[in-house]
Design an enzyme around this catalytic site. Structure first.
Site, short mmCIF file in Angstrom:
data_model
loop_
_atom_site.label_atom_id
_atom_site.label_comp_id
_atom_site.label_asym_id
_atom_site.label_seq_id
_atom_site.Cartn_x
_atom_site.Cartn_y
_atom_site.Cartn_z
CG HIS A 176 -2.05 -1.04 1.02
ND1 HIS A 176 -3.20 -0.79 0.32
CD2 HIS A 176 -2.13 -2.33 1.42
CE1 HIS A 176 -3.96 -1.88 0.31
NE2 HIS A 176 -3.34 -2.84 0.97
CG HIS A 220 -1.83 -7.01 -2.07
ND1 HIS A 220 -1.40 -5.72 -2.13
CD2 HIS A 220 -2.83 -7.02 -1.15
CE1 HIS A 220 -2.10 -4.97 -1.31
NE2 HIS A 220 -2.97 -5.74 -0.69
CG ASP A 224 -6.18 -9.07 -0.12
OD1 ASP A 224 -6.47 -8.88 1.08
OD2 ASP A 224 -6.04 -8.14 -0.93
CG LEU A 238 -10.05 -5.01 -8.09
CD1 LEU A 238 -8.77 -5.60 -8.67
CD2 LEU A 238 -11.20 -5.99 -8.26
N GLY A 259 -10.30 -6.63 -2.01
CA GLY A 259 -10.08 -8.01 -1.56
C GLY A 259 -10.69 -8.96 -2.57
ZN LIG Z 1 -5.48 -7.41 2.35
#
Ligand SMILES: [Zn+2]
Length: 391
Positions: free
Chosen positions: A204, A225, A283, A317, A319
């Protein structure tokens, strides 16, 4: 050899399978299980006394480990409820996941604390499903410019004080923290966490390549991710994606639902990092296993349509609705060898969170967490610490 006693064999012998051992399939071995552990991996027929379970030519893999999962079956880690965690554990086990990190989202201090409490309580309970290994704290120390489906109003500046204020007495169950390296104070927090033995993952983030490399120098060793919610790869500014792919030794997560990441981008990541540096995570959010409809994720409204979860506001999006057995099938579908996909679901995540000596492999002395898959790679049955999970 343990004898038949009290109506039950204390030893189980799994025979007749294609067994995943050190990256290859071995046909002529039995797995001998006693008291929740793998007692031996022996030539077929060496052990005769025990409950013999014939797996009839199916694949036998180590249990899958999900180091990034928020919810499923209408439940979420942020519910702050032991019962929700139990429902999640049971559902995940049906899909081959035998252990996981309960993953929080960016939320208010009280809500996060409540979810830590629930996980702390659940760790003392005998849960009948996937084993909870601790917490993956995803946020609140993230970038507002790469918030994904996290609530911007709840983002906190990275600092030792903010972290300690957030987790209180629950620091010991935090195994992993996803944070952005570019905010002021990030270095101090990374140092604090790594000193405590907590894995620090970059995610993030809109950090540029140099800022990401600095983060790796400070001790960030993993990337949350890869591709999603981070500065993208551009040939003159390689961003967080470029830094993650370029930096040797750094491990990455992939969401292989074929929605979050294009198949080509999945193949590129596996080709560059190697299958021993990629963990397949879900996730997953609460809609997983529930079908389309309206849901709440980290306090935000989410709509799930045709299995794709998006924020009602803005359409990011939010998850996935992925399970780990589906991730395995998806990777094989896009041309990744089955053995590599199994590795990315088992030994890699185990090694990333430092439990490779307990889980993630079929090896003498490790927990007897096993997944039996049929030839179409659907889960046939699951053992967690030697106990067969009823489906
Ligand atoms: Zn997550």
């Amino acid at each position: 050899m343990k004898k038949f006693s009290g109506g039950m064999w204390s030893v189980k012998i799994l025979t007749g399978g294609k067994v995943y051992l050190e990256g290859k399939w071995q046909c002529n071995v039995d797995i001998v299980v006693e008291e929740g552990k793998i007692l031996d991996v022996a030539p077929r027929g060496k052990y005769a006394e025990g409950e013999v379970i014939d797996v009839k030519g199916n694949y036998v893999c180590p249990g899958f480990i999900d180091i990034h999962v928020h919810g499923c079956k209408g439940r979420d880690v942020m519910d702050g409820s032991v019962e929700s965690l139990e429902v999640m554990s049971e559902f995940m086990a049906q899909h081959g996941t035998t252990a996981f990190l309960a993953t929080t989202t960016t939320h208010g201090r009280e809500e996060i604390r409540k979810s830590l409490e629930a996980v702390g309580d659940a760790l003392h309970k005998d849960i009948k499903g996937a084993q909870i290994l601790g917490i993956h704290l995803e946020g609140p120390f993230i970038s507002p410019n790469a918030k994904g489906a996290h609530d911007e109003k709840r983002i906190l500046a990275p600092s030792r004080e903010n972290f300690r204020g957030l987790v209180g007495d629950y620091e010991g169950i935090i195994k992993m923290v996803t944070m952005a390296p570019e905010a002021e104070g990030a270095r101090e927090l990374v140092n604090y966490l790594t000193d405590k033995g907590i894995l620090v993952s970059m995610g993030h983030t809109m950090a540029n390549y140099e800022q990401c490399m600095a983060g790796f120098e400070w001790g960030m060793t993993h990337v949350t991710h890869l591709y999603n919610a981070m500065s993208p790869f551009k040939h003159r500014e390689p961003g967080a994606v470029g830094a993650a792919l370029d930096r040797d030794g750094v491990t990455v997560e992939l969401i292989a639902d074929l929605v979050h990441v294009h198949p080509a981008a999945l193949r590129i990541a596996v080709a560059i990092k190697g299958s021993d540096k990629v963990a397949l995570i879900t996730d997953a959010m609460s809609a997983t296993g529930m079908g389309d409809g309206d849901y709440i994720l980290g306090g935000l409204e989410v709509v799930v349509k045709e299995g794709v979860a998006r924020l009602k506001d803005g359409g990011n999006l939010a998850g996935s609705t992925l399970t780990q057995d589906q991730a395995l099938r998806n990777l094989v579908l896009i041309g990744i060898p089955l053995e590599d996909a199994v590795k990315m679901l088992t030994e890699v995540p185990a090694d990333i969170i430092g439990i490779g000596d307990k889980k993630g492999r079929i090896k003498k002395g490790l927990d007897a967490d096993l997944v039996i898959l049929d030839e179409k790679l659907h889960v046939n049955c699951v053992f967690i610490k030697g106990i067969q999970i009823q489906s």
